[in-house]
Design an enzyme around this catalytic site. Structure first.
Site, short mmCIF file in Angstrom:
data_model
loop_
_atom_site.label_atom_id
_atom_site.label_comp_id
_atom_site.label_asym_id
_atom_site.label_seq_id
_atom_site.Cartn_x
_atom_site.Cartn_y
_atom_site.Cartn_z
N ALA A 66 0.86 -1.18 0.00
CA ALA A 66 0.00 0.00 0.00
C ALA A 66 0.90 1.23 0.00
O ALA A 66 2.06 1.16 0.43
CB ALA A 66 -0.90 -0.02 1.24
N GLY A 109 0.58 -4.98 0.94
CA GLY A 109 -0.61 -5.05 0.08
C GLY A 109 -0.31 -5.68 -1.28
O GLY A 109 -1.22 -6.23 -1.91
N GLU A 112 -0.60 -9.27 -0.69
CA GLU A 112 -2.03 -9.54 -0.47
C GLU A 112 -2.81 -9.51 -1.78
O GLU A 112 -3.71 -10.31 -1.99
CB GLU A 112 -2.59 -8.53 0.54
CG GLU A 112 -1.98 -8.73 1.92
CD GLU A 112 -2.31 -7.61 2.89
OE1 GLU A 112 -1.90 -6.46 2.63
OE2 GLU A 112 -2.99 -7.87 3.89
N GLU A 132 4.46 -5.12 7.20
CA GLU A 132 3.67 -4.09 7.89
C GLU A 132 4.14 -3.85 9.33
O GLU A 132 4.08 -2.72 9.84
CB GLU A 132 2.19 -4.47 7.91
CG GLU A 132 1.47 -4.29 6.58
CD GLU A 132 1.54 -5.50 5.67
OE1 GLU A 132 2.39 -6.41 5.89
OE2 GLU A 132 0.74 -5.56 4.71
N1 CO8 Z 1 4.64 3.24 -0.61
C1 CO8 Z 1 5.01 4.39 -1.16
N2 CO8 Z 1 6.17 4.53 -1.83
C2 CO8 Z 1 6.96 3.45 -1.95
C3 CO8 Z 1 6.60 2.20 -1.40
C4 CO8 Z 1 5.36 2.11 -0.70
N3 CO8 Z 1 4.92 0.96 -0.18
N4 CO8 Z 1 7.57 1.31 -1.67
C5 CO8 Z 1 8.51 1.98 -2.39
N5 CO8 Z 1 8.15 3.26 -2.55
C6 CO8 Z 1 8.87 4.33 -3.26
C7 CO8 Z 1 10.04 4.81 -2.43
O1 CO8 Z 1 9.61 5.75 -1.48
C8 CO8 Z 1 10.92 5.40 -3.50
O2 CO8 Z 1 10.40 6.67 -3.84
P1 CO8 Z 1 11.39 7.96 -3.94
O3 CO8 Z 1 12.29 7.63 -5.07
O4 CO8 Z 1 10.46 9.08 -4.21
O5 CO8 Z 1 12.10 8.02 -2.65
C9 CO8 Z 1 10.70 4.49 -4.70
O6 CO8 Z 1 9.46 3.81 -4.44
C10 CO8 Z 1 11.78 3.44 -4.85
O7 CO8 Z 1 11.90 2.74 -3.62
P2 CO8 Z 1 13.30 2.55 -2.86
O8 CO8 Z 1 14.23 3.67 -3.17
O9 CO8 Z 1 13.00 2.27 -1.42
O10 CO8 Z 1 13.80 1.24 -3.60
P3 CO8 Z 1 14.81 0.13 -3.02
O11 CO8 Z 1 15.14 -0.74 -4.18
O12 CO8 Z 1 15.91 0.77 -2.26
O13 CO8 Z 1 13.95 -0.72 -1.95
C11 CO8 Z 1 11.97 -1.88 -1.15
C12 CO8 Z 1 12.85 -1.49 -2.36
C13 CO8 Z 1 12.77 -2.83 -0.23
C14 CO8 Z 1 10.76 -2.59 -1.68
C15 CO8 Z 1 11.59 -0.62 -0.37
O14 CO8 Z 1 11.06 0.32 -1.28
C16 CO8 Z 1 10.56 -0.83 0.70
O15 CO8 Z 1 10.87 -1.35 1.75
N6 CO8 Z 1 9.29 -0.44 0.45
C17 CO8 Z 1 8.20 -0.50 1.41
C18 CO8 Z 1 7.74 -1.93 1.61
C19 CO8 Z 1 6.64 -1.98 2.65
O16 CO8 Z 1 6.82 -1.70 3.80
N7 CO8 Z 1 5.43 -2.37 2.20
C20 CO8 Z 1 4.30 -2.52 3.06
C21 CO8 Z 1 3.49 -1.28 3.02
S1 CO8 Z 1 2.20 -1.32 4.20
C22 CO8 Z 1 0.98 -2.20 3.44
O17 CO8 Z 1 1.08 -2.65 2.33
C23 CO8 Z 1 -0.24 -2.36 4.25
C24 CO8 Z 1 -1.31 -3.08 3.42
C25 CO8 Z 1 -2.51 -3.18 4.21
C26 CO8 Z 1 -3.15 -1.87 4.39
C27 CO8 Z 1 -4.31 -1.99 5.26
C28 CO8 Z 1 -5.42 -1.10 4.88
C29 CO8 Z 1 -6.74 -1.51 5.41
#
Ligand code: CO8
Length: 258
Positions: A66, A109, A112, A132
């Site tokens: 998400a 997400g 999921e 998460e």
């Molecule tokens: N949301 C928003 N932006 C994101 C996300 C995300 N989940 N993941 C990556 N991005 C963005 C980064 O912020 C970055 O943007 P910018 O260049 O503007 O800084 C760009 O994508 C590239 O990402 P990275 O530079 O971090 O790329 P890396 O190759 O270094 O790392 C990773 C890749 C390991 C995947 C890393 O991006 C990461 O850890 N991402 C987040 C993963 C995460 O925590 N996901 C879970 C999110 S919570 C969720 O999904 C809850 C779902 C349920 C919701 C419930 C609602 C009812």
């Protein structure tokens, strides 16, 4: 046709193909993307020419979860009042089969979403996880339930409580992933499998999907009874007559979905 901002949507023969397309955010699932995904699923569900759907992302990410930037400021009252997460019902209520073709990150997400599809094919680059917990939340789009049903309590607890990622090999061994393929074959393999599904009697295909899904909800006795009734009902279809006649006459069946 709906103008999609966050998706590429096309058909390949009888297969609907949805490609998540927010490359700069690793296909993070923001409200716009979730709405568009629901619209795309609904359009394919309504399109008689489409028999199955494939959902894929990019080489680097199926979806990294998400959209954290969009969620960061949300309050409990807002999340509760909009019933944050409930919009996914529009995808899981699709009766046509769907295949998730996953390369790279399928996190939170994203994992999921893959699990909402009926089958997951993974490139050997795929990484699945529910991170998460690292954000002080928990999976909210079905992860605690679908992952546990797919891989069992031990591995689901491990993944959800530590937030670690699992590679394609581990995910296949655990039962989350149906097939692991080379990255360059991923989408073709998924589209070919979806085309094969779409070539069968749609009545039988939808009945098969429905029956397998009953196994997730019902007792064995109830599930087996549901299956038997659905099985018996298919003898009322022209396609059953045609399928069996074609076998006996050593020719290809011509199904008419009736
Ligand atoms: N949301 C928003 N932006 C994101 C996300 C995300 N989940 N993941 C990556 N991005 C963005 C980064 O912020 C970055 O943007 P910018 O260049 O503007 O800084 C760009 O994508 C590239 O990402 P990275 O530079 O971090 O790329 P890396 O190759 O270094 O790392 C990773 C890749 C390991 C995947 C890393 O991006 C990461 O850890 N991402 C987040 C993963 C995460 O925590 N996901 C879970 C999110 S919570 C969720 O999904 C809850 C779902 C349920 C919701 C419930 C609602 C009812």
């Amino acid at each position: 046709d709906a103008p999609y901002e966050t998706l590429l949507v096309e058909t390949r023969g009888a297969v609907g193909l949805i490609t998540l397309n927010r490359p700069k955010a690793l296909n993070a699932l923001n409200a716009r993307l979730i709405e568009e995904l629901a619209l795309a699923f609904e359009a394919f569900e309504a399109d008689d020419a489409v028999g199955a759907v494939v959902v894929t992302g990019s080489e680097k990410a199926f979806a990294a979860g998400a959209d954290i930037k969009e969620m960061a400021e949300k309050t409990y009252a807002e999340a509760f009042l909009e019933d944050f997460g409930a919009g996914w019902r529009r995808i899981t209520s699709c009766r046509k089969p769907s295949i998730a073709a996953v390369a790279g990150y399928a996190l939170g997400g994203g994992c999921e979403l893959a699990m909402m599809c009926d089958v997951i094919f993974a490139a050997d680059t795929a990484k699945f996880g529910q991170p998460e917990i690292t954000l002080a939340i928990i999976p909210g789009f079905g992860g605690t339930q679908r992952l546990t049903r797919a891989v069992g309590k031990a591995k689901a607890m491990d993944l959800i409580l530590t937030g670690r990622m699992m590679d394609a090999t581990e995910a296949e061994r655990a039962g989350l992933v149906a097939r692991v393929v080379a990255p360059e074959r991923l989408v073709d393999e998924a589209v070919e499998a979806a085309a094969k599904i779409a070539s069968f009697s749609r009545v039988a295909v939808l009945a098969a999907k429905e029956a397998v899904n009953v196994a997730q909800e019902a007792s064995l006795a109830e599930g087996v009874r549901f299956e038997r009734r659905a099985f018996q009902a298919l003898f009322a279809t022209d396609d059953q007559t045609e399928g069996m006649a074609a076998f006996v006459e050593k020719r290809k069946p011509a199904f008419k979905n009736r």
